[in-house]
Scaffold this motif. Structure first.
Motif, PDB file in Angstrom:
ATOM      1  N   ASN A  24       0.827  -1.206   0.000  1.00  0.00           N
ATOM      2  CA  ASN A  24       0.000   0.000   0.000  1.00  0.00           C
ATOM      3  C   ASN A  24       0.863   1.259   0.000  1.00  0.00           C
ATOM      4  O   ASN A  24       0.559   2.225  -0.704  1.00  0.00           O
ATOM      5  N   LEU A  25       1.930   1.240   0.794  1.00  0.00           N
ATOM      6  CA  LEU A  25       2.809   2.405   0.877  1.00  0.00           C
ATOM      7  C   LEU A  25       3.476   2.682  -0.468  1.00  0.00           C
ATOM      8  O   LEU A  25       3.435   3.804  -0.961  1.00  0.00           O
ATOM      9  N   SER A  51       8.207  14.661   2.336  1.00  0.00           N
ATOM     10  CA  SER A  51       6.952  15.316   2.697  1.00  0.00           C
ATOM     11  C   SER A  51       5.955  14.310   3.257  1.00  0.00           C
ATOM     12  O   SER A  51       5.188  14.631   4.169  1.00  0.00           O
ATOM     13  N   TYR A  52       5.982  13.070   2.764  1.00  0.00           N
ATOM     14  CA  TYR A  52       5.109  12.034   3.311  1.00  0.00           C
ATOM     15  C   TYR A  52       5.481  11.730   4.761  1.00  0.00           C
ATOM     16  O   TYR A  52       4.614  11.678   5.634  1.00  0.00           O
ATOM     17  N   VAL A  53       6.771  11.555   5.014  1.00  0.00           N
ATOM     18  CA  VAL A  53       7.226  11.275   6.381  1.00  0.00           C
ATOM     19  C   VAL A  53       6.844  12.432   7.297  1.00  0.00           C
ATOM     20  O   VAL A  53       6.352  12.219   8.414  1.00  0.00           O
ATOM     21  N   LYS A  54       7.038  13.648   6.824  1.00  0.00           N
ATOM     22  CA  LYS A  54       6.706  14.818   7.634  1.00  0.00           C
ATOM     23  C   LYS A  54       5.209  14.864   7.940  1.00  0.00           C
ATOM     24  O   LYS A  54       4.809  15.121   9.080  1.00  0.00           O
ATOM     25  N   SER A  55       4.375  14.578   6.937  1.00  0.00           N
ATOM     26  CA  SER A  55       2.929  14.656   7.147  1.00  0.00           C
ATOM     27  C   SER A  55       2.427  13.569   8.105  1.00  0.00           C
ATOM     28  O   SER A  55       1.581  13.835   8.947  1.00  0.00           O
ATOM     29  N   VAL A  56       2.945  12.344   7.986  1.00  0.00           N
ATOM     30  CA  VAL A  56       2.474  11.292   8.897  1.00  0.00           C
ATOM     31  C   VAL A  56       3.044  11.467  10.296  1.00  0.00           C
ATOM     32  O   VAL A  56       2.447  11.001  11.266  1.00  0.00           O
ATOM     33  N   SER A  57       4.178  12.138  10.407  1.00  0.00           N
ATOM     34  CA  SER A  57       4.794  12.353  11.722  1.00  0.00           C
ATOM     35  C   SER A  57       4.061  13.409  12.534  1.00  0.00           C
ATOM     36  O   SER A  57       4.203  13.460  13.749  1.00  0.00           O
ATOM     37  N   LEU A  58       3.270  14.240  11.878  1.00  0.00           N
ATOM     38  CA  LEU A  58       2.562  15.311  12.575  1.00  0.00           C
ATOM     39  C   LEU A  58       1.359  14.807  13.371  1.00  0.00           C
ATOM     40  O   LEU A  58       0.919  15.453  14.310  1.00  0.00           O
ATOM     41  N   HIS A  59       0.841  13.651  13.001  1.00  0.00           N
ATOM     42  CA  HIS A  59      -0.369  13.139  13.632  1.00  0.00           C
ATOM     43  C   HIS A  59      -0.045  12.339  14.890  1.00  0.00           C
ATOM     44  O   HIS A  59       0.828  11.490  14.891  1.00  0.00           O
ATOM     45  N   ALA A  60      -0.789  12.638  15.942  1.00  0.00           N
ATOM     46  CA  ALA A  60      -0.642  11.887  17.193  1.00  0.00           C
ATOM     47  C   ALA A  60      -1.529  10.655  17.093  1.00  0.00           C
ATOM     48  O   ALA A  60      -2.752  10.762  17.084  1.00  0.00           O
ATOM     49  N   ILE A  61      -0.901   9.487  16.977  1.00  0.00           N
ATOM     50  CA  ILE A  61      -1.662   8.252  16.830  1.00  0.00           C
ATOM     51  C   ILE A  61      -1.171   7.223  17.843  1.00  0.00           C
ATOM     52  O   ILE A  61      -0.076   7.339  18.381  1.00  0.00           O
ATOM     53  N   THR A  62      -1.993   6.213  18.071  1.00  0.00           N
ATOM     54  CA  THR A  62      -1.634   5.155  19.018  1.00  0.00           C
ATOM     55  C   THR A  62      -2.031   3.807  18.441  1.00  0.00           C
ATOM     56  O   THR A  62      -2.712   3.716  17.426  1.00  0.00           O
ATOM     57  N   ALA A  71       6.488   1.450  10.706  1.00  0.00           N
ATOM     58  CA  ALA A  71       6.945   0.540   9.649  1.00  0.00           C
ATOM     59  C   ALA A  71       7.102   1.295   8.331  1.00  0.00           C
ATOM     60  O   ALA A  71       8.074   1.079   7.599  1.00  0.00           O
ATOM     61  N   GLU A  72       6.162   2.188   8.028  1.00  0.00           N
ATOM     62  CA  GLU A  72       6.249   2.977   6.798  1.00  0.00           C
ATOM     63  C   GLU A  72       7.476   3.887   6.809  1.00  0.00           C
ATOM     64  O   GLU A  72       8.203   3.977   5.811  1.00  0.00           O
ATOM     65  N   ILE A  73       7.705   4.542   7.923  1.00  0.00           N
ATOM     66  CA  ILE A  73       8.863   5.441   8.023  1.00  0.00           C
ATOM     67  C   ILE A  73      10.160   4.652   7.866  1.00  0.00           C
ATOM     68  O   ILE A  73      11.097   5.106   7.199  1.00  0.00           O
TER      69      ILE A  73
END
Length: 134
Positions: A24-25, A51-62, A71-73
Motif C-alpha cells: 500500500n505504501l 513530505s510524506y514522512v513529515k505529514s504522517v509524523s505530525l499526527h498523534a496516533i496510538t 513501519a512505513e517510516i
C-alpha cells in the motif's frame, strides 16, 4: 537505477511477499511521485518521500496505526540519502575555502552543495558550518 525504479521494484517484491503495509505504501508513493511528471528525478522522489514522512509524523496516533506508521517510516528511510554530519559539512566548506573566498560567497557554497549533495544536508547546518569556517 532511479529512485522511482527502486520504488517499483520494492512494490513488486511486497506484492510477492503479500506484505500489505509495504504494498500500500509503495503504490501510494509511486502515485504521488508521478502526479506531476511520469519520470520524476531522484530529487523529486526524495522530496515526495520527505513530505510524506513529515505529514504522517505530525499526527498523534496510538495502537495499530502507530505500528504501521513506524513501519512505513522505516521503509521510506531506506530510500532517503544519508545526511552529512556537521563534521562532514565543515570539512567540505573548508575544502571550498581553498578554491574561493568562502566568507564573501555563501551563495557559491550553497550552489556547490545543491549540485553535489542534494538532499543530504540541512540548510541550517550548512550555514552553521559556514559560520564556523569563514
Amino acid at each position: 537505477m532511479t529512485q522511482l525504479e527502486k520504488l517499483k521494484a520494492n512494490l513488486l517484491a511486497a506484492r510477492k511477499e503479500k506484505n500489505e503495509v509495504a504494498k500500500n505504501l509503495y503504490a501510494y508513493l509511486i502515485g504521488q511521485c508521478t502526479l506531476k511528471s511520469k519520470e520524476p528525478s531522484d530529487e523529486q522522489v526524495w522530496n515526495t518521500l520527505k513530505s510524506y514522512v513529515k505529514s504522517v509524523s505530525l499526527h498523534a496516533i496510538t495502537g495499530e496505526a502507530l505500528v504501521v506508521r513506524d513501519a512505513e517510516i522505516k521503509l521510506i528511510s531506506e530510500f532517503l540519502p544519508a545526511q552529512l554530519t556537521d563534521v562532514e559539512l565543515a570539512d567540505e566548506v573548508t575544502k571550498l575555502k581553498a578554491v574561493f573566498d568562502v566568507a564573501a560567497n555563501f551563495k557559491l557554497v550553497v550552489k556547490h552543495f545543491q549540485d553535489n549533495f542534494t538532499g543530504r544536508y540541512s540548510p541550517g547546518n550548512l550555514r552553521a558550518a559556514w559560520e564556523s569556517v569563514k
